[in-house]
Design an enzyme around this catalytic site. Structure first.
Site, PDB file in Angstrom:
ATOM      1  N   ASN A 157      -5.573  12.390   0.633  1.00  0.00           N
ATOM      2  CA  ASN A 157      -4.729  11.547   1.479  1.00  0.00           C
ATOM      3  C   ASN A 157      -5.625  10.759   2.429  1.00  0.00           C
ATOM      4  O   ASN A 157      -6.849  10.913   2.434  1.00  0.00           O
ATOM      5  CB  ASN A 157      -3.720  12.398   2.247  1.00  0.00           C
ATOM      6  CG  ASN A 157      -2.630  11.564   2.897  1.00  0.00           C
ATOM      7  OD1 ASN A 157      -2.050  10.683   2.254  1.00  0.00           O
ATOM      8  ND2 ASN A 157      -2.341  11.812   4.158  1.00  0.00           N
ATOM      9  N   LYS A 158      -5.032   9.930   3.226  1.00  0.00           N
ATOM     10  CA  LYS A 158      -5.775   9.058   4.129  1.00  0.00           C
ATOM     11  C   LYS A 158      -6.791   9.849   4.946  1.00  0.00           C
ATOM     12  O   LYS A 158      -6.531  10.957   5.386  1.00  0.00           O
ATOM     13  CB  LYS A 158      -4.806   8.326   5.055  1.00  0.00           C
ATOM     14  CG  LYS A 158      -5.450   7.299   5.971  1.00  0.00           C
ATOM     15  CD  LYS A 158      -6.217   6.236   5.170  1.00  0.00           C
ATOM     16  CE  LYS A 158      -5.337   5.515   4.170  1.00  0.00           C
ATOM     17  NZ  LYS A 158      -6.112   4.531   3.370  1.00  0.00           N
TER      18      LYS A 158
ATOM     19  N   ASP B 122      -2.008  10.683  -1.968  1.00  0.00           N
ATOM     20  CA  ASP B 122      -2.216   9.702  -3.025  1.00  0.00           C
ATOM     21  C   ASP B 122      -2.534  10.354  -4.367  1.00  0.00           C
ATOM     22  O   ASP B 122      -2.448   9.715  -5.401  1.00  0.00           O
ATOM     23  CB  ASP B 122      -3.350   8.750  -2.635  1.00  0.00           C
ATOM     24  CG  ASP B 122      -2.917   7.811  -1.521  1.00  0.00           C
ATOM     25  OD1 ASP B 122      -2.689   6.629  -1.821  1.00  0.00           O
ATOM     26  OD2 ASP B 122      -2.790   8.259  -0.381  1.00  0.00           O
TER      27      ASP B 122
ATOM     28  N   GLN C   2      -2.780   2.470  10.173  1.00  0.00           N
ATOM     29  CA  GLN C   2      -1.500   2.484   9.456  1.00  0.00           C
ATOM     30  C   GLN C   2      -0.436   3.282  10.204  1.00  0.00           C
ATOM     31  O   GLN C   2       0.753   2.972  10.131  1.00  0.00           O
ATOM     32  CB  GLN C   2      -1.677   3.059   8.043  1.00  0.00           C
ATOM     33  CG  GLN C   2      -2.510   2.190   7.116  1.00  0.00           C
ATOM     34  CD  GLN C   2      -3.960   2.656   7.066  1.00  0.00           C
ATOM     35  OE1 GLN C   2      -4.501   3.170   8.046  1.00  0.00           O
ATOM     36  NE2 GLN C   2      -4.593   2.473   5.922  1.00  0.00           N
TER      37      GLN C   2
ATOM     38  N   ARG D 180      -7.341  -0.265  -6.789  1.00  0.00           N
ATOM     39  CA  ARG D 180      -7.469   0.901  -5.903  1.00  0.00           C
ATOM     40  C   ARG D 180      -7.567   2.150  -6.776  1.00  0.00           C
ATOM     41  O   ARG D 180      -6.612   2.489  -7.477  1.00  0.00           O
ATOM     42  CB  ARG D 180      -6.295   1.016  -4.937  1.00  0.00           C
ATOM     43  CG  ARG D 180      -6.168  -0.177  -4.000  1.00  0.00           C
ATOM     44  CD  ARG D 180      -5.476   0.190  -2.703  1.00  0.00           C
ATOM     45  NE  ARG D 180      -6.297   1.027  -1.857  1.00  0.00           N
ATOM     46  CZ  ARG D 180      -5.818   1.654  -0.758  1.00  0.00           C
ATOM     47  NH1 ARG D 180      -4.558   1.531  -0.423  1.00  0.00           N
ATOM     48  NH2 ARG D 180      -6.620   2.396  -0.012  1.00  0.00           N
TER      49      ARG D 180
ATOM     50  N   ARG E  48       0.848  -1.185   0.000  1.00  0.00           N
ATOM     51  CA  ARG E  48       0.000   0.000   0.000  1.00  0.00           C
ATOM     52  C   ARG E  48       0.889   1.243   0.000  1.00  0.00           C
ATOM     53  O   ARG E  48       2.098   1.157   0.144  1.00  0.00           O
ATOM     54  CB  ARG E  48      -0.941   0.002   1.217  1.00  0.00           C
ATOM     55  CG  ARG E  48      -0.313  -0.580   2.446  1.00  0.00           C
ATOM     56  CD  ARG E  48      -0.565   0.159   3.719  1.00  0.00           C
ATOM     57  NE  ARG E  48      -0.412   1.579   3.630  1.00  0.00           N
ATOM     58  CZ  ARG E  48       0.757   2.225   3.771  1.00  0.00           C
ATOM     59  NH1 ARG E  48       1.894   1.553   3.956  1.00  0.00           N
ATOM     60  NH2 ARG E  48       0.812   3.533   3.716  1.00  0.00           N
ATOM     61  N   GLY E  49       0.254   2.389  -0.187  1.00  0.00           N
ATOM     62  CA  GLY E  49       1.004   3.620  -0.358  1.00  0.00           C
ATOM     63  C   GLY E  49       1.113   3.920  -1.837  1.00  0.00           C
ATOM     64  O   GLY E  49       1.461   3.044  -2.633  1.00  0.00           O
ATOM     65  N   ALA E  50       0.797   5.157  -2.223  1.00  0.00           N
ATOM     66  CA  ALA E  50       0.708   5.487  -3.644  1.00  0.00           C
ATOM     67  C   ALA E  50       1.958   5.120  -4.451  1.00  0.00           C
ATOM     68  O   ALA E  50       1.861   4.429  -5.472  1.00  0.00           O
ATOM     69  CB  ALA E  50       0.372   6.968  -3.807  1.00  0.00           C
TER      70      ALA E  50
END
Length: 359
Positions: A259-260, A249, A208, A99, A56-58
């Site tokens: 973002n998150k 992201d 996270q 995603r 995960r993570g862009a």
């Protein structure tokens, strides 16, 4: 058949590994208790790993998607070049569906398909195009590592002795293939002997920040303190936070950032308390084709992530749940965007075009 391998506690921790034509993801769903590397042997497995947040993570899923497309391409080596190119487009669309919010995934896949199209147009065979895809995936991987270091060098001067730095979710090494984005300046400052503290939001509902960011910073010897999300205002009011750096992201053409979930609230608090709020990302995260944050697709995830905690049910089975994975912070709340090419400051629109299109 894929295999899982425990990682030696002294080994370098990377979100993904490419070794001898084999792809491995560090299964981040098991952290911080178990550190396990899982081999990815099919495009379907890569899709599932991205969807389930094993990787995960862009930036990291941009690299993962590129390798995943190559792995999928390998399984169609017997097709004619015409049939293969059609299948490649189908596989790229399939991987991109895992995603939707992080633009790096679609960026990496477009880069891969463009390379394949260019190679095929010169008369390359299916085998030659597949080899070219492998080379491009490796190049994307290498460039991500270089970008992370450049972001770190750009943002490093922002961190001074005695500072308190806050971050949200995980924009660390686990979200990229190297030092991270938001954490890259922190890692470089720490290595250079700067004395500072990092405050990490736990980041509900999937933690996270707690499971990943605090774990990797602690492992690196950084002075880190974990807080619950709803403690952020009190922490800022106490005067312990001097700087906030988060990842993103997707950055829209006007400077809005996705973002998150929880990032928007943090930005509002930062503005209230007069704390600089920076966003760190590589240029591949900037989407000039998306005019504003309103046009960014926001992934919504399943209700169980909210109605359970630590494997235990914490909400009624039949309660309605809204679970967006991201929120959009308007550009007006962003002090600056830390990129590999420098720090951008508002107004963003023209600067993003000039910087990332090279005009």
């Amino acid at each position: 058949m894929s295999k899982s391998h425990p990682v030696d506690e002294n080994a370098e921790i990377l979100s993904l590994y490419w070794d001898n034509d084999r792809l491995y993801f560090l299964d981040q769903t098991l952290l911080p208790v178990d550190v396990v590397r899982e081999e990815q042997t099919s495009i379907e497995q890569v899709w599932d790993s991205i969807k389930k947040l094993k990787v995960r993570g862009a930036p990291a899923i941009g690299v993962a998607g590129a390798y995943g497309l190559y792995i999928g391409a390998r399984s169609h080596a017997g097709l004619s070049i015409e049939e293969f190119m059609g299948k490649l487009q189908e596989m790229a669309v399939y991987l991109n569906s895992s995603r939707p919010t992080a633009v790096n995934l679609s960026w990496g896949l477009k880069r891969m398909t463009s390379v394949a199209e260019s190679s095929a147009s010169t008369g390359s065979s299916t085998a030659q195009v597949i080899e070219r895809l492998k080379e491009e995936a490796e190049a994307i991987h290498q460039q991500d590592q270089e970008l992370c270091r450049a972001i770190g060098e750009t943002g490093r001067p922002l961190i001074k002795d005695g500072m308190g730095v806050q971050t949200h979710c995980n924009a660390g090494g686990l979200a990229t293939s190297a030092l991270g984005t938001a954490t890259a300046p922190m890692y470089l400052a720490h290595r250079q002997g700067v004395s500072f503290k990092v405050y990490v939001d736990e980041t509900r509902p999937l933690l996270q920040g707690a499971r990943l960011t605090s774990w990797e910073l602690l492992r690196a010897g950084v002075d880190v303190t974990l807080i619950c999300d709803n403690m952020a205002a009190s922490l800022m009011a106490s005067g312990k936070v001097d700087l906030i750096i988060v990842g993103t992201d997707r950055v829209a053409a006007n400077g809005d950032v996705a973002n998150k979930i929880g990032t928007y609230g943090l930005a509002i608090l930062a503005k209230h308390f007069g704390i600089p709020f920076y966003v760190a990302c590589p240029s591949s995260t900037v989407d000039l084709n998306t005019a504003t944050g309103d046009a960014i697709p926001i992934e919504e995830r399943n209700s169980e992530e909210v109605t359970s905690f630590g494997g235990r049910q914490t909400g009624p089975e039949d309660v309605n749940v809204w679970n967006p994975a991201f929120d959009v912070t308007p550009a007006e709340h962003v002090t600056g965007i830390i990129s590999e090419k420098g720090i951008l400051r508002a107004p963003y629109s023209e600067k993003l075009i000039n910087l990332f299109r090279g005009l």
